[in-house]
Design a protein around this motif. Structure first.
Motif, mmCIF file in Angstrom:
data_model
loop_
_atom_site.group_PDB
_atom_site.id
_atom_site.type_symbol
_atom_site.label_atom_id
_atom_site.label_comp_id
_atom_site.label_asym_id
_atom_site.label_seq_id
_atom_site.Cartn_x
_atom_site.Cartn_y
_atom_site.Cartn_z
ATOM 1 N N LEU A 176 0.871 -1.162 0.000
ATOM 2 C CA LEU A 176 0.000 0.000 0.000
ATOM 3 C C LEU A 176 0.910 1.215 0.000
ATOM 4 O O LEU A 176 1.626 1.482 0.957
ATOM 5 C CB LEU A 176 -0.905 0.005 1.241
ATOM 6 N N ARG A 177 0.913 1.926 -1.123
ATOM 7 C CA ARG A 177 1.793 3.074 -1.277
ATOM 8 C C ARG A 177 0.971 4.345 -1.300
ATOM 9 O O ARG A 177 -0.120 4.381 -1.857
ATOM 10 C CB ARG A 177 2.604 2.959 -2.553
ATOM 11 N N THR A 178 1.513 5.370 -0.693
ATOM 12 C CA THR A 178 0.875 6.680 -0.688
ATOM 13 C C THR A 178 1.945 7.744 -0.868
ATOM 14 O O THR A 178 3.134 7.449 -0.798
ATOM 15 C CB THR A 178 0.079 6.904 0.617
ATOM 16 N N TYR A 179 1.525 8.966 -1.114
ATOM 17 C CA TYR A 179 2.463 10.068 -1.333
ATOM 18 C C TYR A 179 2.175 11.178 -0.337
ATOM 19 O O TYR A 179 1.024 11.457 -0.013
ATOM 20 C CB TYR A 179 2.327 10.609 -2.769
ATOM 21 N N ASP A 180 3.242 11.806 0.146
ATOM 22 C CA ASP A 180 3.063 12.925 1.064
ATOM 23 C C ASP A 180 2.951 14.228 0.279
ATOM 24 O O ASP A 180 2.974 14.232 -0.953
ATOM 25 C CB ASP A 180 4.193 12.970 2.099
ATOM 26 N N ALA A 181 2.811 15.333 0.986
ATOM 27 C CA ALA A 181 2.631 16.635 0.353
ATOM 28 C C ALA A 181 3.828 17.013 -0.523
ATOM 29 O O ALA A 181 3.678 17.756 -1.492
ATOM 30 C CB ALA A 181 2.403 17.710 1.412
#
Length: 117
Positions: free
Chosen positions: A94-99
């Motif tokens: 599960l990959r996500t991106y920060d600001a």
């Protein structure tokens, strides 16, 4: 398995190289392994036949061309294999991106919970 006679080894090799190229272009690379023994046999016979320089240059050009195509096909297969492996592994992540646009893997998250006894 000898398909061609000794006397026409250069002509047979020329035909075989054209066939090999057709298989490479059509993506039928599985068939290439069946051509390899005859190709090797014909190449071994080539020095014993009398050929003019022009004919030999044509053969060298075709051999070089096919070799480049074989190398490229191998690289393509390895690249596809790595990509498929990455896609298989990606299912469990599960990959996500920060600001800031940085990628983070949430499936292997470290906890900041501290245990004290």
């Amino acid at each position: 398995m000898a398909i061609y006679k000794h006397s026409d080894a250069a002509t047979a090799l020329n035909t075989l190289l054209d066939l090999e190229r057709q298989y490479l272009l059509s993506g039928e690379i599985g068939i290439l392994t069946s051509l390899a023994p005859e190709k090797e046999r014909l190449m071994r016979l080539l020095p014993t036949t009398k050929q003019d320089t022009k004919h030999l240059k044509v053969l060298v050009k075709k051999i070089t061309r096919n070799q480049s195509m074989l190398i490229a096909a191998g690289e393509g297969i390895r690249t596809a294999s790595r990509r498929l492996e990455a896609l298989r592994n990606q299912k469990s992540q599960l990959r996500t991106y920060d600001a800031g646009g940085q990628s983070h893997d949430l499936s292997h998250r470290t906890t900041s919970f501290e245990k004290r006894a």
